[in-house]
Scaffold this active site. Structure first.
Site, PDB file in Angstrom:
ATOM      1  N   PRO A   9       0.943  -0.996  -0.089  1.00 56.49           N
ATOM      2  CA  PRO A   9      -0.117  -0.051  -0.093  1.00 56.49           C
ATOM      3  C   PRO A   9       0.626   1.428   0.187  1.00 56.49           C
ATOM      4  O   PRO A   9       2.470   1.768   1.076  1.00 56.49           O
ATOM      5  CB  PRO A   9      -0.975   0.265   1.149  1.00 56.49           C
ATOM      6  CG  PRO A   9      -0.140  -0.973   2.111  1.00 56.49           C
ATOM      7  CD  PRO A   9       0.748  -2.497   1.032  1.00 56.49           C
ATOM      8  N   ASN A  10       0.103   2.174  -0.929  1.00 52.84           N
ATOM      9  CA  ASN A  10       1.237   3.671  -0.280  1.00 52.84           C
ATOM     10  C   ASN A  10       2.754   3.494  -1.777  1.00 52.84           C
ATOM     11  O   ASN A  10       2.531   5.037  -1.871  1.00 52.84           O
ATOM     12  CB  ASN A  10       0.933   4.246   0.277  1.00 52.84           C
ATOM     13  CG  ASN A  10      -0.448   4.529   1.681  1.00 52.84           C
ATOM     14  OD1 ASN A  10      -1.678   4.636   0.208  1.00 52.84           O
ATOM     15  ND2 ASN A  10      -0.354   3.566   2.891  1.00 52.84           N
ATOM     16  N   ARG A  17       3.903  10.982  -1.715  1.00 49.86           N
ATOM     17  CA  ARG A  17       4.260  11.134  -0.279  1.00 49.86           C
ATOM     18  C   ARG A  17       5.500  11.160   0.274  1.00 49.86           C
ATOM     19  O   ARG A  17       6.281  10.989  -0.370  1.00 49.86           O
ATOM     20  CB  ARG A  17       3.594   9.240   0.150  1.00 49.86           C
ATOM     21  CG  ARG A  17       4.620   8.724  -0.312  1.00 49.86           C
ATOM     22  CD  ARG A  17       4.271   7.307  -0.156  1.00 49.86           C
ATOM     23  NE  ARG A  17       4.145   6.625   1.370  1.00 49.86           N
ATOM     24  CZ  ARG A  17       4.036   5.293   1.803  1.00 49.86           C
ATOM     25  NH1 ARG A  17       4.510   4.090   1.930  1.00 49.86           N
ATOM     26  NH2 ARG A  17       4.041   5.013   3.310  1.00 49.86           N
ATOM     27  N   TYR A  22      10.692   9.498   1.585  1.00 50.90           N
ATOM     28  CA  TYR A  22      10.888   8.302   0.755  1.00 50.90           C
ATOM     29  C   TYR A  22      11.137   9.275  -1.017  1.00 50.90           C
ATOM     30  O   TYR A  22      11.605   8.473  -1.542  1.00 50.90           O
ATOM     31  CB  TYR A  22       9.478   7.810   0.617  1.00 50.90           C
ATOM     32  CG  TYR A  22       8.479   7.256   1.366  1.00 50.90           C
ATOM     33  CD1 TYR A  22       8.930   6.026   1.829  1.00 50.90           C
ATOM     34  CD2 TYR A  22       7.996   7.625   2.179  1.00 50.90           C
ATOM     35  CE1 TYR A  22       8.597   4.708   3.109  1.00 50.90           C
ATOM     36  CE2 TYR A  22       7.176   6.995   2.866  1.00 50.90           C
ATOM     37  CZ  TYR A  22       7.423   5.746   4.144  1.00 50.90           C
ATOM     38  OH  TYR A  22       7.188   5.874   4.846  1.00 50.90           O
ATOM     39  N   ASN A  74       8.546  -5.505  -0.466  1.00 53.73           N
ATOM     40  CA  ASN A  74       7.841  -4.050   0.270  1.00 53.73           C
ATOM     41  C   ASN A  74       6.646  -4.194   0.770  1.00 53.73           C
ATOM     42  O   ASN A  74       5.942  -3.421  -0.455  1.00 53.73           O
ATOM     43  CB  ASN A  74       8.326  -2.580  -0.105  1.00 53.73           C
ATOM     44  CG  ASN A  74       8.789  -1.743   0.731  1.00 53.73           C
ATOM     45  OD1 ASN A  74       7.349  -1.566   1.688  1.00 53.73           O
ATOM     46  ND2 ASN A  74       9.254  -1.184   0.490  1.00 53.73           N
ATOM     47  N   ALA A  77       3.155  -0.882   4.903  1.00 53.79           N
ATOM     48  CA  ALA A  77       2.375  -0.824   6.409  1.00 53.79           C
ATOM     49  C   ALA A  77       2.198  -2.326   6.865  1.00 53.79           C
ATOM     50  O   ALA A  77       1.813  -2.476   7.797  1.00 53.79           O
ATOM     51  CB  ALA A  77       1.204   0.589   6.504  1.00 53.79           C
ATOM     52  N   GLU A  98      12.709  -8.927   1.186  1.00 52.11           N
ATOM     53  CA  GLU A  98      12.041  -7.590   1.831  1.00 52.11           C
ATOM     54  C   GLU A  98      13.107  -6.704   2.029  1.00 52.11           C
ATOM     55  O   GLU A  98      14.124  -6.229   2.214  1.00 52.11           O
ATOM     56  CB  GLU A  98      12.533  -7.865   3.804  1.00 52.11           C
ATOM     57  CG  GLU A  98      11.750  -6.554   4.503  1.00 52.11           C
ATOM     58  CD  GLU A  98      11.383  -7.260   6.382  1.00 52.11           C
ATOM     59  OE1 GLU A  98      12.216  -7.855   6.698  1.00 52.11           O
ATOM     60  OE2 GLU A  98      10.469  -6.230   6.860  1.00 52.11           O
ATOM     61  N   HIS A 100      12.769  -2.062   2.460  1.00 51.74           N
ATOM     62  CA  HIS A 100      12.470  -0.452   2.955  1.00 51.74           C
ATOM     63  C   HIS A 100      12.923   0.336   2.513  1.00 51.74           C
ATOM     64  O   HIS A 100      14.292   0.591   2.648  1.00 51.74           O
ATOM     65  CB  HIS A 100      12.151  -1.074   4.135  1.00 51.74           C
ATOM     66  CG  HIS A 100      11.238  -1.815   4.563  1.00 51.74           C
ATOM     67  ND1 HIS A 100      10.008  -2.009   4.548  1.00 51.74           N
ATOM     68  CD2 HIS A 100      11.165  -3.071   5.668  1.00 51.74           C
ATOM     69  CE1 HIS A 100       9.658  -2.908   5.147  1.00 51.74           C
ATOM     70  NE2 HIS A 100      10.321  -3.845   6.057  1.00 51.74           N
ATOM     71  N   ARG A 107      12.814   4.919  13.121  1.00 54.94           N
ATOM     72  CA  ARG A 107      11.752   5.691  12.871  1.00 54.94           C
ATOM     73  C   ARG A 107      10.484   4.929  13.593  1.00 54.94           C
ATOM     74  O   ARG A 107      10.942   4.444  15.485  1.00 54.94           O
ATOM     75  CB  ARG A 107      10.533   5.262  10.868  1.00 54.94           C
ATOM     76  CG  ARG A 107      11.418   5.724  10.703  1.00 54.94           C
ATOM     77  CD  ARG A 107      10.719   5.522   9.251  1.00 54.94           C
ATOM     78  NE  ARG A 107       9.476   6.061   8.747  1.00 54.94           N
ATOM     79  CZ  ARG A 107       8.780   6.440   8.038  1.00 54.94           C
ATOM     80  NH1 ARG A 107       8.796   5.300   7.361  1.00 54.94           N
ATOM     81  NH2 ARG A 107       7.948   6.954   8.269  1.00 54.94           N
TER      82      ARG A 107
HETATM   83  C1  DQA Z   1       7.991   1.674   4.127  1.00 53.43           C
HETATM   84  C2  DQA Z   1       8.080   1.136   5.601  1.00 53.43           C
HETATM   85  C3  DQA Z   1       6.742   1.180   5.802  1.00 53.43           C
HETATM   86  O1  DQA Z   1       6.894   1.315   7.662  1.00 53.43           O
HETATM   87  C4  DQA Z   1       5.695   1.913   4.924  1.00 53.43           C
HETATM   88  O2  DQA Z   1       4.614   1.681   5.836  1.00 53.43           O
HETATM   89  C5  DQA Z   1       6.168   2.272   4.244  1.00 53.43           C
HETATM   90  C6  DQA Z   1       7.376   2.121   3.329  1.00 53.43           C
HETATM   91  C7  DQA Z   1       9.575   1.323   3.177  1.00 53.43           C
HETATM   92  O3  DQA Z   1       9.466   1.493   2.017  1.00 53.43           O
HETATM   93  O4  DQA Z   1      10.199   2.304   4.104  1.00 53.43           O
HETATM   94  O5  DQA Z   1       4.614   2.192   3.627  1.00 53.43           O
HETATM   95  O6  DQA Z   1       7.939  -0.056   3.887  1.00 53.43           O
END
Ligand code: DQA
Length: 142
Positions: A9-10, A17, A22, A74, A77, A98, A100, A107
């Protein structure tokens, strides 16, 4: 070699964003970067993004039936909430890295837990978009 590049998501909102966290590169530019690297290395990549947990579970299961060799993931959340994604990775037993973009370790407390990590062979955290390339390299070297 065939890899699934999975974003939760997102991540389609990259560039818009929270650019201070990011960066300003867009999701489209991330895809361009991954696809040109894959072309260079002679690997096939299927890039998929969804804001829906179940769609991500479906894609992980589909990867198994399509003989995908590994997953770069990735989960956004859902990293911090989803037992369903952990179970899906455990079910298919495909090597998963994984990723990020941000340094989640520096964080909020709620970002310190990763439910999927136990089902991953490695985690790349806080290396920006380059983290996806590093993850592909890890899978390539296996
Ligand atoms: C994320 C880190 C997560 O905590 C966050 O909710 C994201 C992006 C990252 O790529 O840093 O959506 O996965």
């Amino acid at each position: 070699m065939k890899l699934l590049i999975l974003n939760g998501p997102n991540l389609n909102m990259l560039g818009l964003r929270e650019p201070q966290i990011y960066g300003s590169a867009t999701y489209a530019s991330l895809l361009d970067k991954i696809k040109s690297y894959a072309l260079d290395k002679g690997i096939e990549v299927d890039c998929f993004q969804s804001n829906h947990e179940g769609a991500l579970v479906d894609k992980i299961q589909e990867a198994y039936f399509n003989n995908v060799d590994g997953i770069v993931f990735n989960p956004g959340a859902y990293t911090h909430t989803s037992i369903a994604l952990l179970d899906a990775l455990k079910a298919v037993q495909l090597p998963c890295v994984e990723v990020h973009i941000s340094d989640v370790s520096a964080r909020e407390d709620f970002r310190q837990q990763s439910y999927i990590r136990p089902a991953c062979i490695a985690s790349i955290i806080g290396h920006g978009l380059e983290g996806y390339i590093e993850a592909i390299d890890i899978l390539l070297k296996r």
